[in-house]
Structure formats: C-alpha cells, structure tokens
Design an enzyme around this catalytic site. Structure first.
Site, mmCIF file in Angstrom:
data_model
loop_
_atom_site.group_PDB
_atom_site.id
_atom_site.type_symbol
_atom_site.label_atom_id
_atom_site.label_comp_id
_atom_site.label_asym_id
_atom_site.label_seq_id
_atom_site.Cartn_x
_atom_site.Cartn_y
_atom_site.Cartn_z
ATOM 1 N N GLU A 127 60.946 -5.363 73.188
ATOM 2 C CA GLU A 127 59.365 -5.640 73.427
ATOM 3 C C GLU A 127 59.150 -6.880 72.351
ATOM 4 O O GLU A 127 59.556 -7.011 71.240
ATOM 5 C CB GLU A 127 58.883 -4.261 72.521
ATOM 6 C CG GLU A 127 57.501 -4.393 72.732
ATOM 7 C CD GLU A 127 56.603 -2.674 72.417
ATOM 8 O OE1 GLU A 127 57.518 -1.688 72.945
ATOM 9 O OE2 GLU A 127 55.570 -2.690 71.738
ATOM 10 N N ASP A 159 55.570 -8.167 70.504
ATOM 11 C CA ASP A 159 54.315 -7.878 70.604
ATOM 12 C C ASP A 159 53.268 -8.906 69.997
ATOM 13 O O ASP A 159 53.483 -9.317 68.859
ATOM 14 C CB ASP A 159 54.165 -6.541 69.506
ATOM 15 C CG ASP A 159 54.840 -5.305 70.192
ATOM 16 O OD1 ASP A 159 54.924 -5.267 71.392
ATOM 17 O OD2 ASP A 159 55.653 -4.500 69.552
ATOM 18 N N GLU A 170 49.277 -7.831 68.597
ATOM 19 C CA GLU A 170 48.496 -6.732 68.426
ATOM 20 C C GLU A 170 47.408 -6.840 67.578
ATOM 21 O O GLU A 170 47.876 -7.520 66.259
ATOM 22 C CB GLU A 170 49.183 -5.492 68.104
ATOM 23 C CG GLU A 170 49.791 -4.548 69.049
ATOM 24 C CD GLU A 170 50.765 -3.579 68.677
ATOM 25 O OE1 GLU A 170 50.197 -2.500 68.493
ATOM 26 O OE2 GLU A 170 51.793 -3.745 67.834
ATOM 27 N N THR A 201 52.487 -9.128 64.662
ATOM 28 C CA THR A 201 53.640 -9.529 65.495
ATOM 29 C C THR A 201 54.707 -8.597 65.309
ATOM 30 O O THR A 201 55.013 -8.387 64.029
ATOM 31 C CB THR A 201 54.038 -10.984 65.345
ATOM 32 O OG1 THR A 201 54.698 -11.270 64.032
ATOM 33 C CG2 THR A 201 52.792 -11.753 65.519
ATOM 34 N N ASN A 202 55.608 -7.980 66.324
ATOM 35 C CA ASN A 202 56.611 -7.210 66.240
ATOM 36 C C ASN A 202 57.711 -7.426 67.333
ATOM 37 O O ASN A 202 57.261 -8.108 68.262
ATOM 38 C CB ASN A 202 55.930 -5.852 65.930
ATOM 39 C CG ASN A 202 57.259 -4.734 65.431
ATOM 40 O OD1 ASN A 202 57.980 -5.233 64.871
ATOM 41 N ND2 ASN A 202 56.887 -3.458 65.638
ATOM 42 N N GLY A 256 60.168 -2.155 63.809
ATOM 43 C CA GLY A 256 59.875 -2.113 62.536
ATOM 44 C C GLY A 256 60.129 -3.578 61.906
ATOM 45 O O GLY A 256 60.349 -3.794 60.736
ATOM 46 N N ASN A 279 47.643 6.964 66.499
ATOM 47 C CA ASN A 279 47.233 7.598 65.156
ATOM 48 C C ASN A 279 47.740 7.011 63.805
ATOM 49 O O ASN A 279 46.957 7.048 62.911
ATOM 50 C CB ASN A 279 47.686 8.993 65.383
ATOM 51 C CG ASN A 279 49.120 9.138 65.734
ATOM 52 O OD1 ASN A 279 49.838 8.414 65.367
ATOM 53 N ND2 ASN A 279 49.528 10.322 66.481
ATOM 54 N N TRP A 280 48.747 6.171 63.871
ATOM 55 C CA TRP A 280 49.382 5.676 62.732
ATOM 56 C C TRP A 280 48.312 4.541 62.199
ATOM 57 O O TRP A 280 48.505 3.967 61.229
ATOM 58 C CB TRP A 280 50.560 5.018 62.799
ATOM 59 C CG TRP A 280 51.078 4.397 63.977
ATOM 60 C CD1 TRP A 280 51.394 4.800 65.352
ATOM 61 C CD2 TRP A 280 50.717 2.897 64.218
ATOM 62 N NE1 TRP A 280 51.759 3.940 66.108
ATOM 63 C CE2 TRP A 280 51.230 2.568 65.733
ATOM 64 C CE3 TRP A 280 50.279 1.956 63.490
ATOM 65 C CZ2 TRP A 280 50.916 1.486 66.318
ATOM 66 C CZ3 TRP A 280 49.855 0.502 64.015
ATOM 67 C CH2 TRP A 280 50.260 0.505 65.393
#
Ligand code: NAG
Ligand code: NAG
Length: 282
Positions: free
Chosen positions: A108, A110, A112, A125-126, A134, A198-199
């Site tokens: 992935e 990301d 976001e 960015t991930n 992580g 939820n995090w």
C-alpha cells in the site's frame, strides 16, 4: 437547413465538451464507487466527485483497473470544518476491494489527511511493504488543503516510489530490493475515501456532515493484464524512462526543503519502528 442546424449543434456540444480542459474525462471512465451509497455525488458532468461522511457512513471509490506502474494523481479538497477523526485519502493498494487484508501480500502507498480542530491539517504518508506497515511520515503543508484543490501524486516505477504535493516531492521510497527492502512487485489499484477510523479519535458530529471533493480522474498507469508484470516496466510508458528513475537535482533540493520545513514526524526517528530502508530514502 434543419440538417445543418443539427450538425451545427452537434459541433457545439462536442466543442463544449472538449473545452472542459484536460479534465474532460468523466469519473466513470476510470473509477467506480466502492461504498457509501448516496454519500458519493457526481458533480460537474463527471468532472468532480463529492464524498460525504456523516454518522451513518463515509464513502469511497476505486479504479476499475489494476496497475503495474504509473504516475497516479488526483486533485483533492478536504473538509473545511473542525474535523478531528476524519480521514480523507488517496492511495494505491494490492488488496482487492472487499477482500480482507491477508488474502494477498499487502502493499500500500498512502496519502491521507487527518482532520484537526483548528490546527494545521496533517498529511500522512505511509506504506505497507510485504505486509509491514507503520512507516508513517507526517507533514503540515505549506497551504491550507481545505480551501482549494491541490494535486496529490504517486509515481511508481521499477526504481522508486515518490509522493508529490503540487509537483513538489515530499517522500521517496527507493527500490532497494537487492538490499532486502520491500518493494511492490504485485498489481495495485487506486482507492480514495472519506471515513472515520477509530484510531484517529472521536468526531464532533455537530460539525458534520464532512465533505471532500475530488477532480482530475484520468489515470496514467500501466494496466496490469495478469500476464507478465514486467510488461509494465516498459520504457514505452513515460514514467519508466530514465529521467523518472531518480529525482533531478532540482527535485532533490525541493525534497530536502519540504522535509526539513514541513515534516514533523518520521518513523525513521523511532528506534523501534525504523527499518533499514531509512538509510536509503533520505
Ligand atoms: C473548533 O475547535 C476549536 C478548538 O477546539 C474551538 O475553539 C472552535 O470553537 C471550534 N469551532 C467550531 C465551529 O466549533
Ligand atoms: C527492483 O529492482 C531490482 C534491481 O535491483 C529489479 O530486478 C526488480 O525488478 C525491481 N522490482 C520491482 C518490483 O520493480
């Protein structure tokens, strides 16, 4: 005479359509809705999409195709209210829509936004590489992403993955697979969404509903046909050509500046989270 009129109007219609700038392509040609029912609204004849989040649901869309390389981008404007808990995203992912993570190797890339209350919005960015995530690097951008559309892009070729904001590179992940660093060797598709993980914290629903807007849907990607992934490494695709295999000196300077001035959190500074890729991607 009537015939001429018809022809004339047809020409007018076509001319108007083409006058839509480069964005004269519709959402439907490249993407389809993945969830959210009527929380996805097509605007401006398919040139803009609104995603809405309220207490019942968010919404999202996915590219119709899988890709093996490309220069993926979209224009995006994120919710403009106190939006702690709201996540607005644009990303590449290997896990097919509707399938649980774990069915295929999870890759992935990301982009976001994490909503905030008054503070600058956070661009995260991930990556997930070979099921490992992580690896977040967080930015406060040099503009307010709630006011206007801005361009967010991900370049992915055999040599590198680069995140761009308005053409400024902000992060690089080099293909160091010969040094044991993960790099996607599987097809990925594009997804975008607004939702409330939820995090991210509790949403103040009195501020809602929250709307994100997307434009510029055409995808510059090599369609993965399920035969040979190497077909997508061909230099017939401009993003695989040598000038895209590494950043230019000017881009490297911009990358360093962007990271020095706007990045405020980096997993590479965390002794537990950092990976050996950190030494290659500075
Ligand atoms: C947004 O949040 C900030 C900080 O919590 C608060 O001061 C402000 O009044 C809020 N604005 C609205 C419109 O609720
Ligand atoms: C990564 O780079 C190696 C060369 O070091 C190359 O053989 C391989 O195909 C690349 N992987 C991908 C997925 O592009």
């Amino acid at each position: 005479m009537e015939f001429l009129l018809v022809v004339f109007s047809l020409v007018l219609v076509l001319a108007t359509k083409n006058a839509n700038g480069g964005g004269g392509f519709s959402f439907d040609e490249y993407y389809y809705q993945t969830f959210g029912g009527n929380h996805l609204t097509i605007l401006d004849q398919g040139n803009e999409v609104q995603l809405l989040l309220d207490q019942s649901t968010g919404a999202g869309f996915s590219s119709r195709r899988d890709f093996g390389s490309g220069y993926f981008g979209i224009s995006m404007k994120i919710p403009d209210k106190n939006s702690t808990g709201v996540d607005t995203s644009f990303y590449l992912i290997s896990v097919p829509v509707g399938q649980p993570v774990g069915g295929v190797k999870h890759y992935e890339v990301d982009i976001e936004f994490f909503g905030t209350n008054g503070n600058p919005h956070v661009l995260s960015t991930n990556v997930f590489m070979n099921d490992f995530g992580g690896k977040e690097q967080l930015f406060h951008l040099w503009f307010d992403p709630t006011v206007d559309f801005h361009k967010y892009e991900i370049l992915w070729n055999q040599n590198q993955i680069v995140w761009f904001v308005d053409e400024t590179p902000i992060r690089v992940w080099k293909n160091m697979s010969n040094r044991g660093v993960g790099f996607p060797a599987v097809p990925m598709h594009v997804e975008a969404s607004i939702w409330n993980p939820n995090w991210l914290g509790t949403i103040d629903w009195r501020q809602g509903p929250f709307t994100a807007h997307y434009r510029e849907f055409p995808i510059n990607g090599c369609r993965y046909q399920g035969s040979n992934p190497r077909d997508c490494f061909s230099q017939n695709y401009y993003w695989n050509q040598p000038q895209y295999s590494q950043l230019s000196p000017d881009q490297q300077r911009k990358l360093r500046e962007a990271r020095r001035n706007y990045m405020f959190e980096d997993y590479c500074n965390d002794p537990i989270k950092k990976g050996q890729e950190c030494q290659f991607n500075q």
